[in-house]
Design an enzyme around this catalytic site. Structure first.
Site, PDB file in Angstrom:
ATOM      1  N   GLY A  12      39.869  30.299  40.716  1.00 52.64           N
ATOM      2  CA  GLY A  12      39.992  30.878  39.378  1.00 52.64           C
ATOM      3  C   GLY A  12      38.852  30.527  38.446  1.00 52.64           C
ATOM      4  O   GLY A  12      39.007  30.619  37.231  1.00 52.64           O
ATOM      5  N   SER A  13      37.699  30.172  39.000  1.00 54.87           N
ATOM      6  CA  SER A  13      36.602  29.823  38.088  1.00 54.87           C
ATOM      7  C   SER A  13      36.074  31.050  37.347  1.00 54.87           C
ATOM      8  O   SER A  13      35.612  30.939  36.212  1.00 54.87           O
ATOM      9  CB  SER A  13      35.482  29.071  38.809  1.00 54.87           C
ATOM     10  OG  SER A  13      34.800  29.889  39.716  1.00 54.87           O
ATOM     11  N   ASN A  14      36.163  32.218  37.948  1.00 56.97           N
ATOM     12  CA  ASN A  14      35.786  33.434  37.208  1.00 56.97           C
ATOM     13  C   ASN A  14      36.786  33.729  36.094  1.00 56.97           C
ATOM     14  O   ASN A  14      36.394  34.166  35.007  1.00 56.97           O
ATOM     15  CB  ASN A  14      35.697  34.631  38.156  1.00 56.97           C
ATOM     16  CG  ASN A  14      34.331  34.755  38.793  1.00 56.97           C
ATOM     17  OD1 ASN A  14      33.364  35.125  38.141  1.00 56.97           O
ATOM     18  ND2 ASN A  14      34.248  34.400  40.070  1.00 56.97           N
ATOM     19  N   MET A  90      42.231  38.080  46.824  1.00 55.96           N
ATOM     20  CA  MET A  90      41.860  38.210  48.227  1.00 55.96           C
ATOM     21  C   MET A  90      42.800  39.110  49.027  1.00 55.96           C
ATOM     22  O   MET A  90      42.801  39.064  50.251  1.00 55.96           O
ATOM     23  CB  MET A  90      41.764  36.819  48.872  1.00 55.96           C
ATOM     24  CG  MET A  90      40.698  35.938  48.245  1.00 55.96           C
ATOM     25  SD  MET A  90      39.051  36.698  48.312  1.00 55.96           S
ATOM     26  CE  MET A  90      38.063  35.405  47.559  1.00 55.96           C
ATOM     27  N   ARG A  91      43.592  39.921  48.343  1.00 59.89           N
ATOM     28  CA  ARG A  91      44.472  40.865  49.034  1.00 59.89           C
ATOM     29  C   ARG A  91      43.957  42.287  48.827  1.00 59.89           C
ATOM     30  O   ARG A  91      43.474  42.608  47.730  1.00 59.89           O
ATOM     31  CB  ARG A  91      45.907  40.788  48.475  1.00 59.89           C
ATOM     32  CG  ARG A  91      46.498  39.404  48.394  1.00 59.89           C
ATOM     33  CD  ARG A  91      46.754  38.761  49.719  1.00 59.89           C
ATOM     34  NE  ARG A  91      47.578  39.581  50.597  1.00 59.89           N
ATOM     35  CZ  ARG A  91      47.749  39.323  51.898  1.00 59.89           C
ATOM     36  NH1 ARG A  91      47.135  38.299  52.461  1.00 59.89           N
ATOM     37  NH2 ARG A  91      48.500  40.110  52.640  1.00 59.89           N
ATOM     38  N   ASN A 107      36.876  44.699  39.965  1.00 59.59           N
ATOM     39  CA  ASN A 107      36.827  43.616  40.956  1.00 59.59           C
ATOM     40  C   ASN A 107      35.430  43.010  40.940  1.00 59.59           C
ATOM     41  O   ASN A 107      34.450  43.700  40.667  1.00 59.59           O
ATOM     42  CB  ASN A 107      37.117  44.184  42.354  1.00 59.59           C
ATOM     43  CG  ASN A 107      37.068  43.116  43.430  1.00 59.59           C
ATOM     44  OD1 ASN A 107      37.698  42.061  43.306  1.00 59.59           O
ATOM     45  ND2 ASN A 107      36.306  43.355  44.496  1.00 59.59           N
ATOM     46  N   HIS A 109      32.725  41.048  43.464  1.00 65.32           N
ATOM     47  CA  HIS A 109      32.463  40.833  44.887  1.00 65.32           C
ATOM     48  C   HIS A 109      31.147  40.073  45.032  1.00 65.32           C
ATOM     49  O   HIS A 109      30.161  40.419  44.371  1.00 65.32           O
ATOM     50  CB  HIS A 109      32.387  42.190  45.599  1.00 65.32           C
ATOM     51  CG  HIS A 109      32.212  42.058  47.068  1.00 65.32           C
ATOM     52  ND1 HIS A 109      33.249  41.732  47.918  1.00 65.32           N
ATOM     53  CD2 HIS A 109      31.110  42.174  47.848  1.00 65.32           C
ATOM     54  CE1 HIS A 109      32.791  41.660  49.154  1.00 65.32           C
ATOM     55  NE2 HIS A 109      31.499  41.924  49.137  1.00 65.32           N
TER      56      HIS A 109
END
Ligand code: GAR
Length: 194
Positions: A12-14, A90-91, A107, A109
């Site tokens: 969760g750093s983003n 990650m899903r 998202n 990436h």
């Protein structure tokens, strides 16, 4: 004020960088809810520290991707979310979620898309021997890592890079572009009630 719902699977750093950009008034938004799918994800502890409600939807307890996505949509609606931010989610998501927030799901990436889609993008770049990689913020469509690109940053791959040193350098750029990309996407795509 953009009403965000953030989805995270791990550190969760983003998510934290987005919360910090909001606190610093660099992004005019609020995070209404953090959704996470792994019990014990560090993202949940970060949400606690920011006073942001955190909701666990453990994918292992749902019988299909669609069933999980239905619960996600319900939770996001309960929290009055307008923009869905996948920050290390990650899903694979399905049209159940995508169609509920048309062109309002972003998202991040860890590659310069369209290179190195899918899992382990940082490893893929190292293995390919490219000298530049980076990160991409894009709109989410049913095909994985394939929606319109909103913003990218390039990151050099240095001779002695390991997965960890390279991913650290990519993370730094992610923290920089993600809040900006959210603002940019919202500028291009005004609220649905406008
Ligand atoms: C980020 O580097 C993000 O780009 C990547 O996971 C990391 C999450 O870090 N996402 C993907 O690989 C998506 N397929 P964080 O939990 O510390 O924000």
């Amino acid at each position: 004020l953009l009403k965000l719902g953030v989805m995270a699977s791990g550190s969760g750093s983003n998510f934290e960088a987005i919360a910090q950009a909001i606190a610093d008034q660099q992004l005019h938004a609020q995070v209404n809810v953090l959704l996470y799918n792994n019990p014990g994800a560090k993202a949940a502890a970060r949400a606690d520290r920011w006073g942001i409600p955190a909701v666990l939807l453990n994918h292992r307890e749902f019988e299909s991707r669609e069933a999980l996505d239905e619960a996600i949509v319900e939770t996001l609606r309960q929290h009055d979310v307008e923009w869905v931010i996948m920050a290390g989610w990650m899903r694979i998501v399905t049209p159940v979620l995508i169609n509920a927030f048309p062109r309002r799901i972003l998202n991040i990436h860890p590659s310069l898309l369209p290179s190195f889609k899918g899992n382990r993008a940082v490893e893929q770049a190292l293995a390919a021997g490219v000298k530049i990689t980076g990160c991409t913020v894009h709109l989410v469509v049913p095909e994985v890592d394939s929606g319109d690109i909103i913003m990218q940053a390039a990151v050099p791959i240095l001779p002695n890079d390991t997965l960890e040193t390279l991913h650290d350098r990519i993370h730094t750029q992610e923290y920089c572009i993600f809040p900006k990309a959210i603002a940019l996407a919202a500028q291009v795509q005004p609220p649905s009630n406008a």
